[in-house]
Design an enzyme around this catalytic site. Structure first.
Site, PDB file in Angstrom:
ATOM      1  N   SER A 163      18.554  21.171 -45.487  1.00  0.00           N
ATOM      2  CA  SER A 163      17.254  21.238 -44.810  1.00  0.00           C
ATOM      3  C   SER A 163      16.480  22.430 -45.338  1.00  0.00           C
ATOM      4  CB  SER A 163      17.450  21.382 -43.295  1.00  0.00           C
ATOM      5  OG  SER A 163      18.024  22.653 -42.995  1.00  0.00           O
ATOM      6  N   CYS A 164      15.208  22.509 -44.980  1.00  0.00           N
ATOM      7  CA  CYS A 164      14.404  23.657 -45.400  1.00  0.00           C
ATOM      8  C   CYS A 164      14.975  24.950 -44.839  1.00  0.00           C
ATOM      9  CB  CYS A 164      12.948  23.474 -44.974  1.00  0.00           C
ATOM     10  SG  CYS A 164      12.703  23.280 -43.190  1.00  0.00           S
ATOM     11  N   ARG A 209       8.591  18.056 -26.368  1.00  0.00           N
ATOM     12  CA  ARG A 209       7.719  17.543 -27.428  1.00  0.00           C
ATOM     13  C   ARG A 209       6.700  16.530 -26.911  1.00  0.00           C
ATOM     14  NH1 ARG A 209      11.735  16.862 -32.575  1.00  0.00           N
ATOM     15  NH2 ARG A 209      13.359  17.194 -31.007  1.00  0.00           N
ATOM     16  N   ARG A 245       8.943  25.788 -32.247  1.00  0.00           N
ATOM     17  CA  ARG A 245       7.808  25.357 -33.068  1.00  0.00           C
ATOM     18  C   ARG A 245       6.574  26.128 -32.616  1.00  0.00           C
ATOM     19  NH1 ARG A 245       8.949  19.812 -34.437  1.00  0.00           N
ATOM     20  NH2 ARG A 245      11.105  19.815 -35.217  1.00  0.00           N
ATOM     21  N   ASN A 327       8.327  25.919 -45.764  1.00  0.00           N
ATOM     22  CA  ASN A 327       9.298  24.882 -45.450  1.00  0.00           C
ATOM     23  C   ASN A 327       9.031  23.562 -46.157  1.00  0.00           C
ATOM     24  OD1 ASN A 327       7.424  25.626 -42.974  1.00  0.00           O
ATOM     25  ND2 ASN A 327       7.524  23.379 -43.019  1.00  0.00           N
TER      26      ASN A 327
END
Length: 346
Positions: A163-164, A209, A245, A327
């Site tokens: 993943s990033c 979310r 986030r 990212n």
């Protein structure tokens, strides 16, 4: 020349294609096809114009079956161009990889990611597959370029690029562990918003979310500690991670805290990173002490950029560091590095 097909032309897929040209790797990698359900007009437009990364320096045109990457910049130019086949197929087994003589599929859908999915690409005619996310544990290998790419073998046909965030933090963990010995650690990922979040409040299986991405700092689940364990089995149950986030569209910061065996000072830690960035991890890790903010790392091709001005040491053994990454762009560049490493391992 490595013949590559991109499956999924979203944020990572488009950045991968763009990175082929901007990194100069178009001399080594030829993108022969892109499989994406969206319409060609939208594919070409979003490749040419990007909110995060700006206008692509190559002129893009299209018809219903091809994207064209023009070598000239003139709108009316009739010069040389690269032709990329457009496909709109949702089933892997229908993809014409054999006819297109595809050496490697860069699967950037984020949907597929297990050994069986990879083997479907191979049955369709591709020789190898590289997934753009951690994927399942049954893959032939997971590569964090600069850390373990030398473990690739010819028989590794279905591989993950991690993943990033693992690409960002794992090289730093490697450097610190080799220099000082790591006992344990915690990580907070401060990640830009992603397309699995809502523009305004709307339904989502994750209740956090459901909330508007631009209005809140939003905690989300992360399996980063599992990604670290996959690369470094000795750190099983030694790392924990959380993620939030934040209302930006690109660039991520990682707050790393580790307990180490050696008694160190801030300068010891920073100098170790500087040395690695100039030698074994050149092009992968960078170092700065400039008073920069997240947007300053936009379109940076490194996997990790350590901000040495933020390094802290408590009681000689507790080290805290701030590590930046783009990212999208950094990860896309590592996809290409890993692709070439897979070719070299043949």
């Amino acid at each position: 020349m490595l013949k590559v097909a991109i499956n999924g032309f979203g944020r990572i897929g488009r950045n991968v294609l763009r990175a082929v040209y901007e990194s100069g790797k178009h001399q080594q990698i030829k993108v022969v096809a892109v499989n994406e359900l969206a319409q060609p007009e939208a594919m070409a437009h979003l490749l040419q114009y990007d909110t995060s990364h700006g206008r692509f320096g190559k002129r893009i045109s299209h018809d219903q079956e091809h994207l064209y990457v023009h070598h000239d910049a003139c709108p009316q130019g009739k010069g040389e161009f690269d032709s990329i086949r457009i496909l709109h197929l949702s089933e892997i087994n229908l993809l014409p990889w054999r006819d297109l003589e595809v050496d490697l599929v860069l699967d950037c859908t984020g949907v597929f990611g297990c050994q069986a999915d990879g083997l479907e690409h191979i049955k369709a005619g591709a020789k190898k597959v590289l997934f753009s996310h951690p994927g399942a544990s049954d893959l032939d290998n997971t590569i964090i370029y600069g850390v373990n790419h030398e473990t690739l073998k010819a028989e590794h046909n279905v591989v993950s690029n991690g993943s990033c965030t693992t690409n960002c933090i794992v090289p730093i963990i490697k450097v610190l562990d080799e220099a000082f010995g790591i006992e344990s650690g915690t990580i907070t990922t401060i990640h830009s918003s992603m397309n699995d979040q809502q523009v305004i409040d709307a339904y989502h299986s994750d209740l956090r979310r459901t909330r508007a991405a631009s209005q809140s700092i939003i905690p989300v689940d992360t399996k980063l500690h599992k990604g670290i364990e996959r690369i470094f089995p000795k750190f099983s149950n030694k790392f924990e991670a959380i993620s939030v986030r934040v209302p930006t569209v690109n660039v991520t910061a990682m707050d790393l805290s580790v307990t180490i065996n050696t008694n160190v000072k801030v300068n010891d830690v920073n100098q170790t990173i500087v040395n690695a960035s100039q030698c074994t991890l050149r092009g992968i890790v960078d170092y700065t002490e400039a008073p920069l903010v997240s947007i300053d790392f936009n379109h940076d091709p490194h996997s990790a950029i350590v901000d040495g001005s933020q390094t802290r040491v408590s009681n000689g053994h507790l080290v805290k560091m701030l590590v930046w990454c783009d990212n999208e762009w950094g990860f896309a560049n590592r996809m290409l590095d890993t692709a070439l490493a897979m070719q070299a391992a043949q």
